[in-house]
Scaffold this motif. Sequence first.
Motif, PDB file in Angstrom:
ATOM      1  N   LEU A 105       0.812  -1.220   0.000  1.00  0.00           N
ATOM      2  CA  LEU A 105       0.000   0.000   0.000  1.00  0.00           C
ATOM      3  C   LEU A 105       0.846   1.270   0.000  1.00  0.00           C
ATOM      4  N   ASN A 106       2.138   1.152  -0.320  1.00  0.00           N
ATOM      5  CA  ASN A 106       3.013   2.317  -0.241  1.00  0.00           C
ATOM      6  C   ASN A 106       2.556   3.470  -1.124  1.00  0.00           C
ATOM      7  N   SER A 107       2.025   3.166  -2.308  1.00  0.00           N
ATOM      8  CA  SER A 107       1.636   4.245  -3.221  1.00  0.00           C
ATOM      9  C   SER A 107       0.533   5.118  -2.606  1.00  0.00           C
ATOM     10  N   VAL A 108      -0.489   4.486  -2.023  1.00  0.00           N
ATOM     11  CA  VAL A 108      -1.553   5.272  -1.401  1.00  0.00           C
ATOM     12  C   VAL A 108      -1.057   5.923  -0.114  1.00  0.00           C
ATOM     13  N   ALA A 109      -0.203   5.244   0.632  1.00  0.00           N
ATOM     14  CA  ALA A 109       0.340   5.804   1.879  1.00  0.00           C
ATOM     15  C   ALA A 109       1.175   7.049   1.600  1.00  0.00           C
ATOM     16  N   GLU A 110       1.956   7.010   0.526  1.00  0.00           N
ATOM     17  CA  GLU A 110       2.789   8.167   0.170  1.00  0.00           C
ATOM     18  C   GLU A 110       1.942   9.328  -0.339  1.00  0.00           C
ATOM     19  N   SER A 111       0.967   9.022  -1.209  1.00  0.00           N
ATOM     20  CA  SER A 111       0.135  10.096  -1.761  1.00  0.00           C
ATOM     21  C   SER A 111      -0.731  10.746  -0.687  1.00  0.00           C
ATOM     22  N   GLU A 112      -1.127   9.963   0.316  1.00  0.00           N
ATOM     23  CA  GLU A 112      -1.983  10.484   1.397  1.00  0.00           C
ATOM     24  C   GLU A 112      -1.176  10.913   2.625  1.00  0.00           C
TER      25      GLU A 112
END
Length: 420
Positions: A105-112
């Motif tokens: 889930l790194n992509s959503v964690a980074e964007s959020e």
Amino acid sequence: MLKKILSKSIAIALLSLSASAVFAGEVEVLHFWTSGGEAKSAAELKKMLEAKGHTWKDFAVAGGGGENAMTVLKSRVVSGNPPSAAQIKGPTIQEWGDEGVLTNLNSVAESEKWNDLLPSVVADAMKYKGNYVAAPVNVHRVNWMWLNPAVFKKAGAEIPKTWDELFAAADKIKAAGLTAIAHGGQPWQDATTFESIVLGTAGADFYRKAFVDLDPASLDSEAMVKAFDMLRKTKGYTDKDAPGREWNMATAMLINDKAAIQFMGDWAKGEFTAAKKEAGKDFLCMPAPGTAGMFTFNIDSFAMFELKDEKNKAAQVDLAKTIMEPGFQEVFNLNKGSIPARLNMDMAKFDTCAKDSSAEFVKSAADKTLVPSMAHGMAMFSAVQGAVYDTVTKFYNDDAMSSKDAAKALASAVKAAQTK
């Protein structure tokens, strides 16, 4: 001209509907929130996700403090058909990570910007080998004591702050023909009471050595013997119908003026809230005796499993985003009784119990008296936790077993579970 405008509007509307249909997916969510306050909280997440165009497939498994749900989850994953998300927490997340079935889930964690929005203790619990694989919905304080002031008043008993005061009050309540301590005789509930006793009688450092470090000398020690003694004493103030009782039924005893005290995490507050009871008036929340300034935490979270369908993957990402949105964190925790996992939330709508919990969470982290809940899967791997459960419950149900023998058995059981 009017026809052209209408035609264009219809075309845009159809295009919009088409786009939402393309990206709309299904999330199957396995959880064990089935009591009144819990089910209401889960319904909020479902409503918010469906508002984004996705379909929510509810997979609720009642009972066992989540043990039943984990049994079902294992069979689903082994068969190659995992749900989109499952209510998993603590070291169990690491165990599923080792199986290679969780999604990144790194992509959503980074964007959020999750790293900025979560306390480090929460963020670390959501990661496997440095990568986000789960989203947190809340932080529970486990070492709460819930009290019904009307029952205390009827029995002429004082509200207790120490164990001695508690037992003195319990004697009066029992003499008045009421139940002093509402309890559900299930392994996880026995362990919930026991961990608060250990924390309250031996302190945070000892608790950490025993239940996090799994230090043999601490597990088999005079301090642990004393904690077992205290556990047995509390049993004497429960009622004959306690064995097998669900936790929310024990809470209902306080709600209905049948009992005075319950040792349970702050999800119990969700039951009081659902029953339209007011904190500070109809019920009181206090740290378990001896645990003021300390905090045993339980973080509810959803671990996300690797999926094949692209639409369902998109829905899964939206689920993770929704869980961390301020609107969900607020309404969910107002219903559930817990506090938001997300930092810098406005606590204006929360009651005194939640505000106290939030302040204690921050303070105990600074004072190093913030410890993971043994009873609720935050302190140790599931095999070791099972060994602790077995020992504590065996002692609780066998009056012939001495506290000294229980402490020795606890150390042996933990050692055996670690070598499996």
